[in-house]
Design a protein around this motif. Structure first.
Motif: not given
Length: 254
Positions: A1-8, A130-132, A164-166, A174-176
Motif C-alpha cells: 500500500m502506498k504510504q503517502t498521497g492517498n485519499t483514505i 494504487d487502490a487498497a 476471497s476478496m484478495r 490490494e486487500v489487507i
C-alpha cells in the motif's frame, strides 16, 4: 500500500483504533475522511488537521450506506483506500434464552456494514490507481472469547471474506487484513485502562511500522496477536482457548 498521497476513508474514525489510524495516515501525507454516526466525535478527531474531513455514516442502514457512498465520492473523487474499521462488541450469555438485539446489531455493523460499503465503492476502487481495501478484523477471529460469541463470529467471517476478496481483486486492488489483539480503547466498558491490554499508542506505532514495509504484508499482525493468529497452525488451539478466556476473566475482575 502506498504510504503517502492517498485519499483514505476510515470508518469508525471518531474514536479508538479508527481515530488513531486516521490521524497517523493524515500525518504521513494523506487526505483522510473519517466516518461514523457521531458528528461531534468525528470533528474532534479532525481538529488541527487540514486534510482530515468528517462525513456521517449510519453503517447499520443499507440505504444509509448507499447514500454515504454517493456523498463520499461526490466530495472526494480521488478516494483510493478504504479502511473498514467500524465495529461493536457486546457481551452475551449463550447458556440461556435472551433478547437477540445485540447479536443482530453486531452482525449488521461488523459484517453487513463493511460488505455493503465495499460493494458500494468497488466499481470506483477498481478504476483507481494504487487502490487498497483494509479490513479490520480481530485476533478473536481465530480463537474466540466465549463471552462475545457474535463478535468473534463476525470477525471470523470478515477474515474469510477478506481472503476471497484478495484473490478476486489480485492485481487490481490490494486487500489487507488488520487483526488487532486486545487494545486499550472504548470498544467495551472499562477497556481503555484494562490491565493486560495493549496501550493504543503502542499498538498504532507497531501497526504503522508494518504498513511501511515493502511490500505491505497482506495481514497486519502486531507481535502480541500472534498468540491467537497462529494457535491452530501450531497445534495449540485448545490450550490457547483456555488461556485466553482465563486471562480475560482475570482482566475483568481486576
Amino acid at each position: 500500500m502506498k504510504q503517502t498521497g492517498n485519499t483514505i476513508l476510515v470508518t469508525g474514525g471518531g474514536s479508538g483504533i479508527g481515530e488513531a489510524l486516521a490521524q497517523r495516515f493524515h500525518d504521513n501525507g494523506n487526505t483522510v475522511i473519517v466516518a461514523g454516526r457521531r458528528k461531534e466525535a468525528l470533528e474532534r478527531a479532525c481538529e488541527g488537521r487540514a486534510d482530515m474531513h468528517a462525513i456521517t455514516l449510519d453503517i447499520e442502514s443499507a440505504a444509509g450506506v448507499a447514500d454515504f457512498a454517493e456523498r463520499l465520492l461526490a466530495a472526494h473523487p480521488a478516494l483510493n483506500v478504504i479502511v473498514n474499521n467500524a465495529g461493536i462488541m457486546r457481551f452475551e450469555a449463550l447458556d440461556q434464552s435472551r433478547d437477540l438485539t445485540d447479536a443482530e446489531a453486531t452482525v449488521t455493523t461488523n459484517l453487513l456494514g463493511p460488505i455493503r460499503l465495499t460493494n458500494a465503492l468497488i466499481d470506483h476502487l477498481v478504476a483507481r490507481p494504487d487502490a487498497a481495501i483494509v479490513n479490520v478484523t480481530s485476533g478473536l477471529a481465530f480463537v474466540p472469547l466465549v463471552t462475545t460469541p457474535t463478535y468473534n463470529a463476525t470477525k471470523a467471517a470478515m477474515h474469510s471474506y477478506t481472503v476471497s476478496m484478495r484473490e478476486v481483486l489480485k492485481g487490481r486492488v490490494e486487500v489487507i487484513e488488520l487483526a488487532p489483539p486486545a487494545v486499550q480503547t472504548g470498544l467495551t466498558p472499562g477497556q481503555e485502562s484494562r490491565p493486560g491490554y495493549l496501550p493504543l499508542e503502542a499498538f498504532i506505532d507497531e501497526v504503522m511500522a508494518l504498513f511501511a514495509r515493502e511490500p505491505t504484508p497482506r495481514e497486519i499482525l502486531v507481535e502480541r496477536v500472534g498468540f491467537l493468529r497462529r494457535a491452530e497452525a501450531e497445534g495449540r488451539f485448545d490450550d490457547t482457548l483456555r488461556t485466553l478466556n482465563e486471562m480475560a476473566a482475570k482482566a475483568h475482575e481486576g
